[in-house]
Design a protein around this motif. Structure first.
Motif, PDB file in Angstrom:
ATOM      1  N   GLU A 180     -33.458  38.170  23.565  1.00 39.30           N
ATOM      2  CA  GLU A 180     -33.999  37.543  24.912  1.00 39.30           C
ATOM      3  C   GLU A 180     -35.258  36.797  24.607  1.00 39.30           C
TER       4      GLU A 180
ATOM      5  N   ARG B 161     -35.879  32.637  24.911  1.00 33.64           N
ATOM      6  CA  ARG B 161     -36.999  32.010  25.633  1.00 33.64           C
ATOM      7  C   ARG B 161     -37.880  31.322  24.814  1.00 33.64           C
TER       8      ARG B 161
ATOM      9  N   THR C  93     -29.710  38.454  29.473  1.00 29.30           N
ATOM     10  CA  THR C  93     -30.521  39.186  30.569  1.00 29.30           C
ATOM     11  C   THR C  93     -29.759  40.042  31.291  1.00 29.30           C
ATOM     12  N   GLY C  94     -28.423  39.825  31.623  1.00 29.78           N
ATOM     13  CA  GLY C  94     -27.561  40.641  32.246  1.00 29.78           C
ATOM     14  C   GLY C  94     -26.973  41.914  31.130  1.00 29.78           C
TER      15      GLY C  94
ATOM     16  N   SER D  99     -29.184  23.462  28.137  1.00 26.21           N
ATOM     17  CA  SER D  99     -28.217  23.995  29.021  1.00 26.21           C
ATOM     18  C   SER D  99     -27.329  25.180  28.490  1.00 26.21           C
TER      19      SER D  99
ATOM     20  N   LYS E 269     -29.603  28.242  27.814  1.00 23.31           N
ATOM     21  CA  LYS E 269     -30.264  28.695  29.290  1.00 23.31           C
ATOM     22  C   LYS E 269     -28.657  29.533  29.761  1.00 23.31           C
ATOM     23  N   HIS E 270     -27.660  29.011  29.470  1.00 17.95           N
ATOM     24  CA  HIS E 270     -26.379  29.961  29.861  1.00 17.95           C
ATOM     25  C   HIS E 270     -26.284  31.147  29.052  1.00 17.95           C
ATOM     26  N   ARG E 271     -26.736  31.011  27.842  1.00 16.06           N
ATOM     27  CA  ARG E 271     -26.521  32.428  26.973  1.00 16.06           C
ATOM     28  C   ARG E 271     -27.773  33.190  27.446  1.00 16.06           C
ATOM     29  N   LEU E 272     -28.871  32.891  27.693  1.00 14.46           N
ATOM     30  CA  LEU E 272     -29.989  33.460  28.198  1.00 14.46           C
ATOM     31  C   LEU E 272     -29.529  34.363  29.421  1.00 14.46           C
ATOM     32  N   THR E 273     -29.115  33.609  30.302  1.00  8.67           N
ATOM     33  CA  THR E 273     -28.472  34.575  31.653  1.00  8.67           C
ATOM     34  C   THR E 273     -27.399  35.677  31.295  1.00  8.67           C
ATOM     35  N   GLN E 274     -26.731  35.487  30.246  1.00  8.92           N
ATOM     36  CA  GLN E 274     -25.791  36.536  29.743  1.00  8.92           C
ATOM     37  C   GLN E 274     -26.715  37.835  28.791  1.00  8.92           C
TER      38      GLN E 274
END
Length: 198
Positions: free
Chosen positions: A168, A172, A131-132, A121, A124-129
């Motif tokens: 990134e 992943r 990616t942005g 969790s 995945k939160h870090r990955l969202t950031q």
């Protein structure tokens, strides 16, 4: 906050009780002075500071022939809470600064101290950031000179995009490996790395 704080708490936690020299030796064995910028003197400072903050308490003090007494510390309840908070924060929050990379490195060392689903969790939160951040950096590559920057400054934006893209890809891959059951995590059978001794 520095990576040193998490690393010191983690090493003391891992050993149950540990004195400054033991913490220092452990971290130098891991080359933490290179990938987390941990200076030997900062370890002793962190131990004293966290004792004054009641995150650590003195377990024993032994006379050491030919040198100063050795004080061994253990985590308090608040120290355990601080360890968890820092670990989760450093895994979840993307920070492009040098300190941010040191904190991420420290958190990855103690990743197995978390239950698998919690680690996933946070990552995945870090990955969202991340990616942005990559999308923002790519926009600078595509449109940076239209804002009046000299043309060669675009190379800095290319560097930023590639650095973020590498993180990134790594994130992943780590997420995939954890989802596939790689690494012994806190909620798995058997002792995970960094777990306190029984």
């Amino acid at each position: 906050m520095s990576a040193t704080r998490l690393l010191v708490l983690g090493v003391v936690r891992m050993h149950g009780t540990a004195h400054g020299y033991q913490v220092r030796r452990e971290l130098l064995t891991w080359s933490a002075d290179k990938w987390a910028n941990v200076a030997p003197g900062s370890i002793y400072h962190a131990l004293k500071k966290m004792e004054s903050e009641r995150l650590l308490e003195v377990a024993t003090t032994d006379a050491h022939p030919g040198g100063p007494d050795r004080t061994a510390y253990r985590l308090t309840h608040d120290g355990e809470t601080e360890f968890r908070l820092l670990l989760e924060k450093y895994l979840a929050e993307s920070d492009d600064s040098a300190q941010g990379s040191y904190r991420l490195a420290a958190a990855v060392v103690f990743l197995p101290a978390l239950p698998r689903i919690k680690a996933l969790s946070l990552l995945k939160h870090r990955l969202t950031q991340v990616t942005g951040h990559r999308a923002t950096a790519q926009d600078l590559v595509d449109n940076g000179t239209s804002w009046g920057q000299p043309e060669h400054v675009t190379e800095l934006y290319h560097l930023w995009v590639n650095t973020i893209s590498a993180q990134e890809v790594w994130l992943r891959g780590l997420i995939e490996r954890l989802e596939a059951g790689r690494y012994v995590m806190a909620d798995d059978e058997g002792g995970s790395f960094g777990a306190p001794p029984d």
